[in-house]
Design a protein around this motif. Structure first.
Motif, PDB file in Angstrom:
ATOM      1  N   GLU A  32      11.328 -17.595  16.834  1.00 36.18           N
ATOM      2  CA  GLU A  32      10.880 -16.647  15.820  1.00 36.18           C
ATOM      3  C   GLU A  32      10.154 -17.346  14.671  1.00 36.18           C
ATOM      4  O   GLU A  32       9.198 -16.811  14.115  1.00 36.18           O
ATOM      5  N   ASN A  33      10.626 -18.571  14.378  1.00 35.95           N
ATOM      6  CA  ASN A  33      10.104 -19.256  13.193  1.00 35.95           C
ATOM      7  C   ASN A  33       9.033 -20.304  13.497  1.00 35.95           C
ATOM      8  O   ASN A  33       8.383 -20.796  12.590  1.00 35.95           O
ATOM      9  N   CYS A  34       8.901 -20.676  14.802  1.00 44.07           N
ATOM     10  CA  CYS A  34       8.011 -21.806  15.109  1.00 44.07           C
ATOM     11  C   CYS A  34       6.883 -21.350  16.032  1.00 44.07           C
ATOM     12  O   CYS A  34       7.105 -21.075  17.197  1.00 44.07           O
ATOM     13  N   GLU A  35       5.681 -21.308  15.501  1.00 40.87           N
ATOM     14  CA  GLU A  35       4.550 -20.824  16.291  1.00 40.87           C
ATOM     15  C   GLU A  35       4.189 -21.782  17.413  1.00 40.87           C
ATOM     16  O   GLU A  35       3.856 -21.361  18.520  1.00 40.87           O
ATOM     17  N   ASP A  36       4.264 -23.078  17.130  1.00 39.56           N
ATOM     18  CA  ASP A  36       3.936 -24.079  18.151  1.00 39.56           C
ATOM     19  C   ASP A  36       4.817 -23.912  19.380  1.00 39.56           C
ATOM     20  O   ASP A  36       4.343 -23.977  20.520  1.00 39.56           O
ATOM     21  N   CYS A  37       6.100 -23.705  19.108  1.00 39.79           N
ATOM     22  CA  CYS A  37       7.037 -23.568  20.235  1.00 39.79           C
ATOM     23  C   CYS A  37       6.801 -22.259  20.979  1.00 39.79           C
ATOM     24  O   CYS A  37       6.937 -22.209  22.204  1.00 39.79           O
ATOM     25  N   GLN A  38       6.447 -21.225  20.249  1.00 39.49           N
ATOM     26  CA  GLN A  38       6.102 -19.956  20.914  1.00 39.49           C
ATOM     27  C   GLN A  38       4.982 -20.168  21.918  1.00 39.49           C
ATOM     28  O   GLN A  38       5.029 -19.708  23.055  1.00 39.49           O
ATOM     29  N   LYS A  39       3.977 -20.917  21.439  1.00 34.21           N
ATOM     30  CA  LYS A  39       2.815 -21.183  22.283  1.00 34.21           C
ATOM     31  C   LYS A  39       3.238 -21.989  23.523  1.00 34.21           C
ATOM     32  O   LYS A  39       2.877 -21.664  24.664  1.00 34.21           O
ATOM     33  N   HIS A  40       4.019 -23.027  23.250  1.00 30.62           N
ATOM     34  CA  HIS A  40       4.498 -23.892  24.328  1.00 30.62           C
ATOM     35  C   HIS A  40       5.277 -23.071  25.379  1.00 30.62           C
ATOM     36  O   HIS A  40       5.044 -23.191  26.586  1.00 30.62           O
ATOM     37  N   PHE A  41       6.145 -22.253  24.893  1.00 25.76           N
ATOM     38  CA  PHE A  41       6.993 -21.425  25.771  1.00 25.76           C
ATOM     39  C   PHE A  41       6.128 -20.472  26.605  1.00 25.76           C
ATOM     40  O   PHE A  41       6.317 -20.331  27.820  1.00 25.76           O
ATOM     41  N   HIS A  42       5.157 -19.880  25.915  1.00 27.19           N
ATOM     42  CA  HIS A  42       4.244 -18.960  26.587  1.00 27.19           C
ATOM     43  C   HIS A  42       3.463 -19.681  27.696  1.00 27.19           C
ATOM     44  O   HIS A  42       3.334 -19.187  28.817  1.00 27.19           O
ATOM     45  N   GLU A  43       2.996 -20.886  27.370  1.00 25.92           N
ATOM     46  CA  GLU A  43       2.237 -21.666  28.359  1.00 25.92           C
ATOM     47  C   GLU A  43       3.086 -22.016  29.575  1.00 25.92           C
ATOM     48  O   GLU A  43       2.613 -21.960  30.713  1.00 25.92           O
ATOM     49  N   LEU A  44       4.325 -22.341  29.325  1.00 30.10           N
ATOM     50  CA  LEU A  44       5.213 -22.681  30.455  1.00 30.10           C
ATOM     51  C   LEU A  44       5.392 -21.491  31.384  1.00 30.10           C
ATOM     52  O   LEU A  44       5.308 -21.613  32.607  1.00 30.10           O
ATOM     53  N   LYS A  45       5.637 -20.342  30.781  1.00 31.57           N
ATOM     54  CA  LYS A  45       5.856 -19.153  31.619  1.00 31.57           C
ATOM     55  C   LYS A  45       4.592 -18.787  32.399  1.00 31.57           C
ATOM     56  O   LYS A  45       4.652 -18.390  33.555  1.00 31.57           O
ATOM     57  N   ARG A  46       3.453 -18.985  31.713  1.00 27.02           N
ATOM     58  CA  ARG A  46       2.194 -18.696  32.372  1.00 27.02           C
ATOM     59  C   ARG A  46       1.948 -19.686  33.524  1.00 27.02           C
ATOM     60  O   ARG A  46       1.457 -19.316  34.591  1.00 27.02           O
ATOM     61  N   THR A  47       2.315 -20.942  33.281  1.00 19.62           N
ATOM     62  CA  THR A  47       2.155 -21.964  34.325  1.00 19.62           C
ATOM     63  C   THR A  47       2.916 -21.556  35.583  1.00 19.62           C
ATOM     64  O   THR A  47       2.399 -21.651  36.698  1.00 19.62           O
ATOM     65  N   ILE A  48       4.139 -21.060  35.364  1.00 17.89           N
ATOM     66  CA  ILE A  48       4.955 -20.671  36.518  1.00 17.89           C
ATOM     67  C   ILE A  48       4.310 -19.518  37.280  1.00 17.89           C
ATOM     68  O   ILE A  48       4.239 -19.543  38.513  1.00 17.89           O
ATOM     69  N   SER A  49       3.796 -18.541  36.530  1.00 25.72           N
ATOM     70  CA  SER A  49       3.175 -17.442  37.282  1.00 25.72           C
ATOM     71  C   SER A  49       1.883 -17.911  37.961  1.00 25.72           C
ATOM     72  O   SER A  49       1.535 -17.405  39.031  1.00 25.72           O
ATOM     73  N   PHE A  50       1.209 -18.916  37.372  1.00 27.70           N
ATOM     74  CA  PHE A  50       0.043 -19.503  38.055  1.00 27.70           C
ATOM     75  C   PHE A  50       0.470 -20.160  39.370  1.00 27.70           C
ATOM     76  O   PHE A  50      -0.150 -19.949  40.400  1.00 27.70           O
TER      77      PHE A  50
END
Lengths: 212, 187
Positions: A32-50
Motif C-alpha cells: 500500500e505504501n511502496c510504489e516500487d514494490c507494487q510495480k515489482h509485484f505486478h511485473e512478477l504476476k504478469r511474468t507468470i501469466s506470460f
C-alpha cells in the motif's frame, strides 16, 4: 521493511502460496505504501501469466508409432512363464506329455535289435523272419526291426515295426496281402514312422489301461 | 483420465504391450515439449522423448502405482535431458553455464548489441518471444519454471521429479521468476 530483501521474499512466498496470514498482512501493508514494490509485484504476476501463455509445442505426428516400433519385443521366456503361471493344469499336462513322448521316442531310437514275439515254427535268417510254407502261427505276431516273409498262415494280427514285408519267392497279387501265398487271419499293421510308432504306443497304453 | 492411465499401466505390467500405445499418445506432447524446451532443438527433443518412453516401458515394474505416473515419467525425461546437456561440449552452446559463475551463461557474456526487447517483440509473436526467453534461462531454473507453469506440478512434485530438496526448488523458482521478470518487464 527492506524492499529488496524482505518484501520481494514475501512476494515469492505469496506466489508459491506458502505464507502465513501474518506475512500476508505484512506484505499487503507494505504494498500500500511502496510504489516500487507494487510495480515489482505486478511485473512478477504478469511474468507468470506470460510464461503460461507460451506457445504449446506438439510432438511430431508419427511420434507414438515410432515409440511403439522401437519398444523391445517381450522376451519369449516371460511370455511362457506367464502362460505357465496362468494355466497350471495345462502345464502339468504338457510336462506329462513331454516325458511320455520322450520315453517313447528314446525307446524307438535306442532299440535296434530284432525282436520277434515268441512263436514256434518261425525261421529267422539274419534280420528276416520267415513263416514257412505249411506252418500255422497261433496268436499275434510282432516283428520289430526286421523284415517279414509270410509263406504260411498266421492265425492272429500281424504287426511289423520298422521293417518291410517281403514278397518272398511267391508273388503277391496286387496289394492284397490276404491273397498272397501266405495268409493272415487277422489285421495286418505296419509301423515305420516315428509318429506311427507313437500312435501305436499310445494305443497299446490305452488298451492296457482299459483292459482292466 | 487418471483412472484410464492407471488401468493401462496395469495392462502393460501384465505384458500387454499395445496398452502402452495409449499412454504414449496421452503424454507425448507434454514430454516432447518438456524435452524440446530443455534441449532447444527438435532433433534431440524427439530422440530423448522417445528414449524416455522406452525407458518407462522397460522399467514399468519399478513404477509404484501409489504415486503419480506423470511425476515418474517426467523424472525419467528430465534426467535424460540433463544427461544430454551434460554431454554437450560447453564451447558450442551459448546457454551452457560459465565456470565459476552461478547460473551465468554465454549469452550474458555477449556484447549487448541486441536491439531493445520492445523492438524485438514487434518482429515476432509474443508467444515465441516468451519461449525464447525461457530457453535462455539456465537449465536448472528453466526446468523448474517449465514444470511449475507449463505442466502445473506442485513444488513438492517438482522436488520429487528433480530429486532435489523442496527448499532448493523454492530458491530456484524464485530466481527463475526474477530473471524472467527482468526480461519481460518492458513488454
Amino acid at each position: 521493511m527492506n524492499c529488496d530483501k524482505e518484501a520481494v521474499e514475501l512476494m515469492h512466498k505469496y506466489l508459491d502460496k506458502d505464507m502465513t496470514t501474518e506475512d500476508q498482512a505484512k506484505l499487503a501493508q507494505h504494498l500500500e505504501n511502496c510504489e516500487d514494490c507494487q510495480k515489482h509485484f505486478h511485473e512478477l504476476k504478469r511474468t507468470i501469466s506470460f510464461i503460461k501463455s507460451a506457445e504449446q509445442i506438439e510432438a511430431p505426428p508419427d511420434f507414438t508409432q515410432k515409440v511403439m516400433a522401437s519398444l523391445p519385443t517381450e522376451k519369449k521366456r516371460f511370455k511362457y512363464l506367464r502362460w505357465f503361471k496362468v494355466h497350471p493344469v495345462l502345464t502339468a499336462a504338457a510336462i506329462f506329455f513331454i516325458l511320455m513322448f520322450g520315453g517313447i521316442v528314446s525307446a524307438w531310437q535306442q532299440d535296434n535289435k530284432l525282436v520277434v514275439s515268441k512263436q514256434d515254427n518261425l525261421v529267422i535268417k539274419g534280420d528276416t523272419v520267415i513263416v514257412p510254407e505249411g506252418v500255422t502261427v497261433d496268436g499275434d505276431l510282432v516283428v520289430k526291426n526286421g523284415n517279414l516273409i509270410i509263406h504260411g498262415t498266421v492265425d492272429g494280427n500281424v504287426t511289423l515295426i520298422n521293417g518291410k514285408l517281403l514278397p518272398g519267392d511267391s508273388t503277391i497279387d496286387g496289394e492284397g496281402l490276404m491273397a498272397s501265398v501266405g495268409e493272415v487271419n487277422g489285421k495286418f499293421e505296419k509301423v515305420d514312422e516315428i509318429f506311427e510308432w507313437i500312435w501305436y504306443s499310445i494305443k497299446g497304453l490305452f488298451k492296457s489301461v482299459f483292459a482292466y | 483420465m487418471d483412472q484410464m492411465i492407471r488401468e493401462k499401466i496395469k495392462q502393460v505390467k501384465k505384458g500387454d504391450q499395445s496398452a502402452f500405445e495409449e499412454i504414449v499418445a496421452f503424454f507425448q506432447n507434454k514430454i516432447y515439449q518438456h524435452c524440446y524446451r530443455m534441449l532447444g532443438n527438435a532433433h534431440e527433443a524427439e530422440d530423448i522423448a522417445q528414449e524416455a518412453f522406452i525407458r518407462a516401458y522397460v522399467n514399468i515394474h519399478s513404477y509404484d502405482e501409489k504415486r503419480k505416473f506423470s511425476t515418474w515419467l517426467f523424472r525419467i525425461a528430465t534426467n535424460l535431458t540433463i544427461d544430454r546437456l551434460r554431454k554437450r561440449k560447453p564451447d558450442y552452446y551459448l546457454d551452457a553455464q560459465v565456470k565459476g559463475t552461478d547460473g551465468l551463461n554465454m549469452y550474458s557474456q555477449l556484447a549487448a548489441d541486441e536491439r531493445l526487447p520492445e523492438e524485438q517483440v514487434q518482429d515476432m509473436e509474443l508467444q515465441s518471444w516468451i519461449s525464447q526467453e525461457i530457453a535462455k534461462l539456465p537449465a536448472k531454473y528453466r526446468s523448474i519454471i517449465m514444470l511449475r507453469y507449463l505442466e502445473e506440478f506442485s513444488l513438492q512434485e517438482i522436488s520429487d521429479i528433480l530429486d532435489i530438496p523442496l527448499g532448493t526448488v523454492k530458491t530456484r523458482i524464485h530466481r527463475g521468476r526474477e530473471a524472467l521478470r527482468k526480461k519481460l518487464r518492458h513488454v
